[in-house]
Design an enzyme around this catalytic site. Sequence first.
Site, short mmCIF file in Angstrom:
data_model
loop_
_atom_site.label_atom_id
_atom_site.label_comp_id
_atom_site.label_asym_id
_atom_site.label_seq_id
_atom_site.Cartn_x
_atom_site.Cartn_y
_atom_site.Cartn_z
N ASP A 76 52.27 -2.38 57.79
CA ASP A 76 51.60 -3.68 57.85
C ASP A 76 50.41 -3.62 56.88
O ASP A 76 50.06 -2.56 56.32
CB ASP A 76 51.18 -4.04 59.27
CG ASP A 76 51.04 -5.56 59.45
OD1 ASP A 76 50.89 -6.27 58.43
OD2 ASP A 76 51.09 -6.04 60.59
C1 NOJ Z 1 49.58 -8.86 58.78
C2 NOJ Z 1 50.51 -9.28 59.88
O1 NOJ Z 1 50.36 -8.41 60.99
C3 NOJ Z 1 51.97 -9.31 59.48
O2 NOJ Z 1 52.68 -9.96 60.50
C4 NOJ Z 1 52.16 -10.01 58.18
O3 NOJ Z 1 53.52 -10.03 57.83
C5 NOJ Z 1 51.33 -9.30 57.12
N1 NOJ Z 1 49.93 -9.37 57.49
C6 NOJ Z 1 51.53 -9.92 55.75
O4 NOJ Z 1 50.99 -11.18 55.70
#
Ligand code: NOJ
Length: 708
Positions: free
Chosen positions: A267
């Site tokens: 993430d």
């Molecule tokens: C953080 C989030 O937890 C995730 O769901 C998302 O896909 C990413 N950022 C990218 O935006």
Amino acid sequence: MESVTVEAQIDALLAQMTLAEKVGQMCQVPISHPELDERIRRGEVGSVIYSGTPLPGTGPQPPASAARLNYLQRIAVEESRMRIPVLFGRDVLHGYKTVAPIPLGMATSWSPDVVRSVCRVAAREASADGIRWTFAPMLDIARDPRWGRIAEGFGEDPFLCSALADAAIRGFQGDELSDPDSVLACPKHYAAYGAAEGGRDYNAVEVTTATLRNVYLPPFHAAIRAGAGSIMSAFPEIGGVPITANRALLTDILKEEWGFDGFVISDWAAVDELRYHGVAADRAGAALLAAQAGVDMDMASDVYADELAGLVEAGRLPEAVIDAAVRRVLRAKFRLGLFDRPYTDEQRSAIHLHPDHLRIVRDAAARSLVLLKNDGILPLAKAGLTIGIFGPLANARRTLFGAWTLDGDEASVVSIADRIRAAVDRSVTIRTAELVDDALTRARHCDVVIAVVGEGVSRSGEDHCVTTLDLPPGQQAFLDALHALQVPTVVVVLAGRPLALEPVHRSAAAILMAWHPGTEGAQAIVDVLFGDTVPSGKLPVTFPRTVGQVPLYYNHKPTGRPLPPGDRRHSRYTDHLDSPLYPFGYGLSYTHFEYSNLHIIREDGPAVTVRAEVTNTGPRAGEEIAQLYVRDLVASISRPVKELKGFARLALAPGETQTVSFRLTRDDLSFYNAEGKRVFEPGEFAVWIGPDSSRGLAGTFVIDPDGA
Ligand code: NOJ
């Protein structure tokens, strides 16, 4: 064999790539990076994330465009040494320009077909702008509505969530991943993110092996079985091991046990965050842990970019780890056909907001609505009434999109108030008001008030957790004041989570839960309010009476002191009821369904068929979602008091009866034991077929140790 060719092509590429170029494939860089062009030219970028901030779901983002992406792709394919195309990713969760209900709303349809078609629409529209990878579906089982991200997933139940996970992957990835309108799916956030303590985002998770395996992992396993080509690791730590560094989850279970041959992306900045978890002293240590655990691509932290090559050169990380990760990334690019067709046809964006797409999200929205209460006031007549349309969200437009809508354009949405105006006969008088005072004054002269209340987007989604499930400040007081005036009120609730609606339930004539329903949501709501659509949605998540009851979910474990009957002490609160306000699976209709004649038919071997008849005893045609629940009465570890094991949507004319039939196999009755082993334990099982998790026709059956 196509796959052999792909692997051979990957071998050839790996043989020519420098270490720096290999590391480049393991790096995802934000579109806003000031040196993006140059880095792509140098072969340092495997993927670009088309968002400029770590929380794209909660704020405006630069729009994607095929022209911009083609420009960047040209640098990769024509100017970089290895000519490897870049993979462009974006969060396309529940639609692109055409926005469907939030995933929790889609789950309310209990319809894999709905989810699959919505994801197909999203894939078609996003790919038209050059996006070939979406960070979706979100498959985190969520049992705590305080957690803002409950909006993004399919609810609390592993069986329902797994069925919808399968549909979402097939929808996004299409028949062939190499079709230009397919996008690579990225189920997230693997795993158990929804168990964050206190419902507080990013918080630590404590979960047993059995619960991890029985509750949190099944939707991800279903997604992998459906062919998901990538997966995102989750932010939290489990039992002291941050998931970004969790080899047991990322390699042992995912890649080895399940045979996943796609790639794992962290993430956002999670590799760097290993330092803040306190398991890495510096960025090099963080890179080492993540790479060894099985994270193949670093989202946005540049830790891999800065550290991996040095770790290999210092002999701390075998180059084979890098090669294995790069192989996975390249495999996905081959499967997407990016080597053959790196560019996007810039004319394809004409399909955005295509009438077929709007029709699909309208149908999804219609099925995402749950009638929670109706004293008979609904459906409303379209003629001869004076209708007040009040409440803070009556004129809302952007709010209808919900969290994680990066691309929906507010201009494409019509408010609920405007849709009502357009729907009713000229003999209807509509009253509206901006101020609460004016609303109350005008409400006195109305035959019925439609009060549109609930949460805006800024209270839902990532990093938007709450300590109360009450309506936001002032809204309950407004509803109470309407009640005091004795004006019949239909409450439409927009929200990204279950709210504690007990006070609303006491006073409203009817309650329609509408989640955040998307581009066509207002029309779908109006169709239900005025009876053009018969509501059929059923809750994919329990609605507690008060926040103090959470976590409250239907498939909980028994205790040694269960609920009455009996006069024993039991697990309860002294200041409130134990039961939910609305149980999992609940939802009303404009007609009535009766269940009868449960039959359990034993087959040879460990399988049974369970059947019941469902009759539409009411005045209108309608659809019922019949549900099958099972309990394993005695096992080596205590098993949930009920578990969903099947569901079926029946369309029934008035007076019509249909038989619903479910087959339960040995696999359906198996579970993971305390050691994490999947076992089938013969014995007695209880079974129910009914309209929700709290009601139904009940029976039992026995499977003998010899399977007979
Ligand atoms: C953080 C989030 O937890 C995730 O769901 C998302 O896909 C990413 N950022 C990218 O935006």
